[in-house]
Design an enzyme around this catalytic site. Sequence first.
Site, PDB file in Angstrom:
ATOM      1  N   CYS A 164       0.891  -1.403   0.088  1.00 25.69           N
ATOM      2  CA  CYS A 164       0.029  -0.049   0.091  1.00 25.69           C
ATOM      3  C   CYS A 164       0.775   1.172   0.025  1.00 25.69           C
ATOM      4  CB  CYS A 164      -0.920   0.052   1.182  1.00 25.69           C
ATOM      5  SG  CYS A 164      -0.055   0.020   2.619  1.00 25.69           S
TER       6      CYS A 164
ATOM      7  N   CYS B 107       2.933   1.555   3.115  1.00 22.24           N
ATOM      8  CA  CYS B 107       4.022   0.552   3.196  1.00 22.24           C
ATOM      9  C   CYS B 107       5.176   1.010   2.316  1.00 22.24           C
ATOM     10  CB  CYS B 107       3.575  -0.702   2.578  1.00 22.24           C
ATOM     11  SG  CYS B 107       2.178  -1.420   3.601  1.00 22.24           S
TER      12      CYS B 107
END
Length: 76
Positions: free
Chosen positions: A10, A13
């Site tokens: 994501c 991340c």
Amino acid sequence: MKVEVLGPGCPNCTKVYDLVKQVIEEKGLNTELVKVQEMAKIMSYGIMTLPGLDIDGTVVCAGRVPRIEEVRGWIC
């Protein structure tokens, strides 16, 4: 030193990965940087929220993007 960024890929991340990579490059360290994206493996770290950051077997951050100053302190 082994640093693992825990998350499925994501945006947060990716931010954590980029922050860690920046600090490693700034300090000129020979550090293994790994993305852990498999949910079964991430769950084995015992965290409930992502992204996560594990340094040498210790989860130092979970559920948020740390400040770069924090990352600099964790990676010596």
